[in-house]
Design a protein around this motif. Structure first.
Motif, PDB file in Angstrom:
ATOM      1  N   PRO A 275       7.052  -5.235   8.963  1.00  0.00           N
ATOM      2  CA  PRO A 275       6.385  -4.999   7.680  1.00  0.00           C
ATOM      3  C   PRO A 275       6.152  -3.509   7.445  1.00  0.00           C
ATOM      4  CG  PRO A 275       5.265  -6.719   8.943  1.00  0.00           C
ATOM      5  CD  PRO A 275       6.249  -6.088   9.873  1.00  0.00           C
ATOM      6  N   LEU A 276       6.104  -3.120   6.193  1.00  0.00           N
ATOM      7  CA  LEU A 276       5.783  -1.734   5.872  1.00  0.00           C
ATOM      8  C   LEU A 276       4.364  -1.396   6.297  1.00  0.00           C
ATOM      9  CD1 LEU A 276       7.216  -1.371   2.244  1.00  0.00           C
ATOM     10  CD2 LEU A 276       8.292  -0.667   4.384  1.00  0.00           C
ATOM     11  N   THR A 277       4.191  -0.185   6.790  1.00  0.00           N
ATOM     12  CA  THR A 277       2.839   0.310   7.035  1.00  0.00           C
ATOM     13  C   THR A 277       2.229   0.722   5.687  1.00  0.00           C
ATOM     14  OG1 THR A 277       3.534   2.613   7.295  1.00  0.00           O
ATOM     15  CG2 THR A 277       3.583   1.199   9.272  1.00  0.00           C
ATOM     16  N   PRO A 278       0.908   0.877   5.616  1.00  0.00           N
ATOM     17  CA  PRO A 278       0.315   1.348   4.359  1.00  0.00           C
ATOM     18  C   PRO A 278       0.910   2.677   3.889  1.00  0.00           C
ATOM     19  CG  PRO A 278      -1.391   0.476   5.793  1.00  0.00           C
ATOM     20  CD  PRO A 278      -0.132   0.503   6.604  1.00  0.00           C
ATOM     21  N   GLU A 279       1.239   3.560   4.833  1.00  0.00           N
ATOM     22  CA  GLU A 279       1.818   4.852   4.471  1.00  0.00           C
ATOM     23  C   GLU A 279       3.223   4.671   3.896  1.00  0.00           C
ATOM     24  OE1 GLU A 279      -1.410   5.226   7.226  1.00  0.00           O
ATOM     25  OE2 GLU A 279       0.487   4.137   7.445  1.00  0.00           O
ATOM     26  N   GLU A 280       4.009   3.796   4.502  1.00  0.00           N
ATOM     27  CA  GLU A 280       5.350   3.533   3.993  1.00  0.00           C
ATOM     28  C   GLU A 280       5.296   2.899   2.613  1.00  0.00           C
ATOM     29  OE1 GLU A 280       7.723   2.764   8.223  1.00  0.00           O
ATOM     30  OE2 GLU A 280       6.649   1.120   7.238  1.00  0.00           O
ATOM     31  N   LEU A 281       4.354   1.998   2.429  1.00  0.00           N
ATOM     32  CA  LEU A 281       4.195   1.360   1.126  1.00  0.00           C
ATOM     33  C   LEU A 281       3.829   2.386   0.063  1.00  0.00           C
ATOM     34  CD1 LEU A 281       4.113  -1.316  -0.450  1.00  0.00           C
ATOM     35  CD2 LEU A 281       1.698  -1.493   0.162  1.00  0.00           C
ATOM     36  N   ALA A 282       2.906   3.288   0.388  1.00  0.00           N
ATOM     37  CA  ALA A 282       2.464   4.288  -0.577  1.00  0.00           C
ATOM     38  C   ALA A 282       3.596   5.228  -0.976  1.00  0.00           C
ATOM     39  CB  ALA A 282       1.299   5.090   0.002  1.00  0.00           C
ATOM     40  N   ARG A 283       4.503   5.527  -0.034  1.00  0.00           N
ATOM     41  CA  ARG A 283       5.611   6.424  -0.345  1.00  0.00           C
ATOM     42  C   ARG A 283       6.560   5.836  -1.381  1.00  0.00           C
ATOM     43  NH1 ARG A 283       5.347   7.992   5.202  1.00  0.00           N
ATOM     44  NH2 ARG A 283       6.985   6.538   5.847  1.00  0.00           N
ATOM     45  N   ARG A 284       6.537   4.525  -1.534  1.00  0.00           N
ATOM     46  CA  ARG A 284       7.382   3.881  -2.542  1.00  0.00           C
ATOM     47  C   ARG A 284       6.739   3.894  -3.930  1.00  0.00           C
ATOM     48  NH1 ARG A 284      12.364   4.261  -0.959  1.00  0.00           N
ATOM     49  NH2 ARG A 284      12.677   3.507   1.169  1.00  0.00           N
ATOM     50  N   ARG A 285       5.540   4.471  -4.046  1.00  0.00           N
ATOM     51  CA  ARG A 285       4.852   4.589  -5.334  1.00  0.00           C
ATOM     52  C   ARG A 285       4.824   3.257  -6.083  1.00  0.00           C
ATOM     53  NH1 ARG A 285       7.354  10.414  -7.359  1.00  0.00           N
ATOM     54  NH2 ARG A 285       6.654  11.627  -5.550  1.00  0.00           N
ATOM     55  N   PRO A 286       4.191   2.262  -5.507  1.00  0.00           N
ATOM     56  CA  PRO A 286       4.218   0.928  -6.117  1.00  0.00           C
ATOM     57  C   PRO A 286       3.630   0.885  -7.514  1.00  0.00           C
ATOM     58  CG  PRO A 286       2.601   1.048  -4.332  1.00  0.00           C
ATOM     59  CD  PRO A 286       3.425   2.290  -4.249  1.00  0.00           C
ATOM     60  N   ASP A 287       2.744   1.804  -7.835  1.00  0.00           N
ATOM     61  CA  ASP A 287       2.143   1.819  -9.169  1.00  0.00           C
ATOM     62  C   ASP A 287       3.151   2.188 -10.251  1.00  0.00           C
ATOM     63  OD1 ASP A 287       1.976   4.369  -7.736  1.00  0.00           O
ATOM     64  OD2 ASP A 287       1.056   5.152  -9.563  1.00  0.00           O
ATOM     65  N   GLN A 288       4.295   2.773  -9.850  1.00  0.00           N
ATOM     66  CA  GLN A 288       5.309   3.169 -10.817  1.00  0.00           C
ATOM     67  C   GLN A 288       6.460   2.160 -10.915  1.00  0.00           C
ATOM     68  OE1 GLN A 288       6.587   7.247 -10.245  1.00  0.00           O
ATOM     69  NE2 GLN A 288       4.521   7.942  -9.769  1.00  0.00           N
ATOM     70  N   LEU A 289       6.357   1.060 -10.202  1.00  0.00           N
ATOM     71  CA  LEU A 289       7.411   0.052 -10.194  1.00  0.00           C
ATOM     72  C   LEU A 289       7.136  -1.044 -11.215  1.00  0.00           C
ATOM     73  CD1 LEU A 289       7.750  -0.396  -6.321  1.00  0.00           C
ATOM     74  CD2 LEU A 289       9.202   1.003  -7.806  1.00  0.00           C
ATOM     75  N   SER A 290       8.194  -1.721 -11.622  1.00  0.00           N
ATOM     76  CA  SER A 290       8.009  -2.898 -12.457  1.00  0.00           C
ATOM     77  C   SER A 290       7.441  -4.028 -11.598  1.00  0.00           C
ATOM     78  CB  SER A 290       9.355  -3.340 -13.043  1.00  0.00           C
ATOM     79  OG  SER A 290      10.199  -3.859 -12.022  1.00  0.00           O
ATOM     80  N   ALA A 291       6.977  -5.078 -12.250  1.00  0.00           N
ATOM     81  CA  ALA A 291       6.421  -6.207 -11.500  1.00  0.00           C
ATOM     82  C   ALA A 291       7.470  -6.808 -10.568  1.00  0.00           C
ATOM     83  CB  ALA A 291       5.898  -7.262 -12.473  1.00  0.00           C
ATOM     84  N   ARG A 292       8.699  -6.901 -11.042  1.00  0.00           N
ATOM     85  CA  ARG A 292       9.754  -7.473 -10.206  1.00  0.00           C
ATOM     86  C   ARG A 292      10.074  -6.563  -9.028  1.00  0.00           C
ATOM     87  NH1 ARG A 292      15.199  -8.761 -13.251  1.00  0.00           N
ATOM     88  NH2 ARG A 292      15.513  -6.515 -13.027  1.00  0.00           N
ATOM     89  N   GLN A 293      10.127  -5.258  -9.278  1.00  0.00           N
ATOM     90  CA  GLN A 293      10.389  -4.316  -8.192  1.00  0.00           C
ATOM     91  C   GLN A 293       9.257  -4.324  -7.169  1.00  0.00           C
ATOM     92  OE1 GLN A 293      10.911  -0.801 -10.548  1.00  0.00           O
ATOM     93  NE2 GLN A 293      13.087  -1.196 -10.937  1.00  0.00           N
ATOM     94  N   ARG A 294       8.029  -4.450  -7.634  1.00  0.00           N
ATOM     95  CA  ARG A 294       6.899  -4.526  -6.706  1.00  0.00           C
ATOM     96  C   ARG A 294       6.994  -5.802  -5.856  1.00  0.00           C
ATOM     97  NH1 ARG A 294       1.656  -2.616  -5.281  1.00  0.00           N
ATOM     98  NH2 ARG A 294       1.401  -3.705  -3.300  1.00  0.00           N
ATOM     99  N   ALA A 295       7.435  -6.892  -6.463  1.00  0.00           N
ATOM    100  CA  ALA A 295       7.614  -8.128  -5.698  1.00  0.00           C
ATOM    101  C   ALA A 295       8.709  -7.958  -4.645  1.00  0.00           C
ATOM    102  CB  ALA A 295       7.943  -9.281  -6.638  1.00  0.00           C
ATOM    103  N   HIS A 296       9.795  -7.268  -5.013  1.00  0.00           N
ATOM    104  CA  HIS A 296      10.846  -6.988  -4.037  1.00  0.00           C
ATOM    105  C   HIS A 296      10.301  -6.138  -2.891  1.00  0.00           C
ATOM    106  CE1 HIS A 296      13.787  -8.803  -6.537  1.00  0.00           C
ATOM    107  NE2 HIS A 296      14.068  -7.782  -7.310  1.00  0.00           N
ATOM    108  N   LEU A 297       9.521  -5.133  -3.226  1.00  0.00           N
ATOM    109  CA  LEU A 297       8.948  -4.250  -2.202  1.00  0.00           C
ATOM    110  C   LEU A 297       8.085  -5.045  -1.234  1.00  0.00           C
ATOM    111  CD1 LEU A 297       8.463  -1.350  -1.152  1.00  0.00           C
ATOM    112  CD2 LEU A 297       6.564  -1.192  -2.785  1.00  0.00           C
ATOM    113  N   ASP A 298       7.258  -5.916  -1.768  1.00  0.00           N
ATOM    114  CA  ASP A 298       6.381  -6.719  -0.920  1.00  0.00           C
ATOM    115  C   ASP A 298       7.176  -7.693  -0.052  1.00  0.00           C
ATOM    116  OD1 ASP A 298       4.181  -5.444  -2.005  1.00  0.00           O
ATOM    117  OD2 ASP A 298       3.759  -7.032  -3.460  1.00  0.00           O
ATOM    118  N   ARG A 299       8.249  -8.235  -0.601  1.00  0.00           N
ATOM    119  CA  ARG A 299       9.010  -9.263   0.120  1.00  0.00           C
ATOM    120  C   ARG A 299      10.018  -8.677   1.096  1.00  0.00           C
ATOM    121  NH1 ARG A 299      11.108 -11.705   3.075  1.00  0.00           N
ATOM    122  NH2 ARG A 299      12.075 -13.782   3.051  1.00  0.00           N
ATOM    123  N   TYR A 300      10.722  -7.612   0.651  1.00  0.00           N
ATOM    124  CA  TYR A 300      11.846  -7.104   1.443  1.00  0.00           C
ATOM    125  C   TYR A 300      11.686  -5.654   1.907  1.00  0.00           C
ATOM    126  CZ  TYR A 300      14.171 -11.296  -0.308  1.00  0.00           C
ATOM    127  OH  TYR A 300      14.494 -12.595  -0.605  1.00  0.00           O
ATOM    128  N   GLY A 301      10.572  -5.015   1.567  1.00  0.00           N
ATOM    129  CA  GLY A 301      10.333  -3.654   2.035  1.00  0.00           C
ATOM    130  C   GLY A 301      11.035  -2.581   1.233  1.00  0.00           C
TER     131      GLY A 301
END
Length: 233
Positions: free
Chosen positions: A135-161
């Motif tokens: 799983p992504l660490t909190p730091e790795e997750l933050a580097r992906r700037r989840p607040d700037q992603l679409s809902a679908r992209q955020r779901a992909h990030l959560d599911r597949y990193g």
């Protein structure tokens, strides 16, 4: 920190495309060599070296599954087993000659149109190799700037990193890092000319996938081995 791994499409190392891409970014991920860049019109070698620092970290490639760490209960042998099982179910295929395009702030090589076979290969790599991923660490997750992603992209990030998978996948082989506006058009034109002169604009046979490895933080990724397609297809 554990190794990181990535599943990439890597042209044959003897091909004009591999030589072109490796020379442009200044690093051959198969040999570790640093080939001199070809003459890039309007850029001196030092400036070009700075503009390609980001792709040089990863080696010339097209992403299928983005870099990840192994899960605590998985070994490299487990990853290899997943890779071979995934690759065995896909036939080799051919891509049309790639073209130079701007993607946001950087320049890359992309297919001239949709390639469903390639999209399917990438989707299966993402899904079928994922059991080995930590799983992504909190730091790795933050580097992906989840607040700037679409809902679908955020779901992909959560599911597949990684956010740009499945419906959001766009195959590309990066040639530069982010470019300022003043350099962007110049780099696009210069790379288009260099690519046309390189002999690399030919169909690309895809007969394997590459496992790239980063041995330690900050190190460049290297092409560790190739896994052939189609052994079970």
């Amino acid at each position: 920190m554990a190794h990181r791994y990535a599943v990439y499409l890597a042209p044959a190392t003897e091909s004009p495309l591999w030589r072109f891409g490796s020379a442009i970014i200044g690093y051959d991920a198969a040999t570790g060599a640093e080939p001199p860049a070809p003459d890039i019109a309007g850029f001196d070698p030092e400036n070009w070296h700075a503009l390609t620092a980001e792709p040089r970290r990863y080696g010339f490639h097209g992403t299928l599954k983005a870099p990840f760490r192994l899960a605590d209960d998985k070994t490299e042998a487990d990853l290899d087993a997943l890779l071979h099982a995934f690759a065995a179910e896909h036939h080799p295929f051919e891509l049309p000659p790639l073209v130079v395009r701007a993607i946001g702030t950087f320049v890359a090589l992309v297919p001239p149109g949709p390639v469903p076979t390639l999209d399917d290969l990438a989707r299966c790599a993402v899904v079928e190799v994922d059991p080995a991923r930590a799983p992504l660490t909190p730091e790795e997750l933050a580097r992906r700037r989840p607040d700037q992603l679409s809902a679908r992209q955020r779901a992909h990030l959560d599911r597949y990193g990684y956010p740009y998978v499945c419906e959001d996948f766009r195959f590309h082989m990066t040639l530069t890092g982010p470019l300022e506006d003043a350099a962007h058009t110049h780099a696009l034109n210069a790379l288009t000319e260099a690519y046309a002169a390189s002999g690399a604009s030919v169909p690309l046979r895809v007969s394997d996938v590459g496992l790239y490895v980063q041995d330690r933080p900050g190190a460049r990724f290297r092409l560790a081995r190739r896994i052939p397609l189609g052994t079970g297809a």
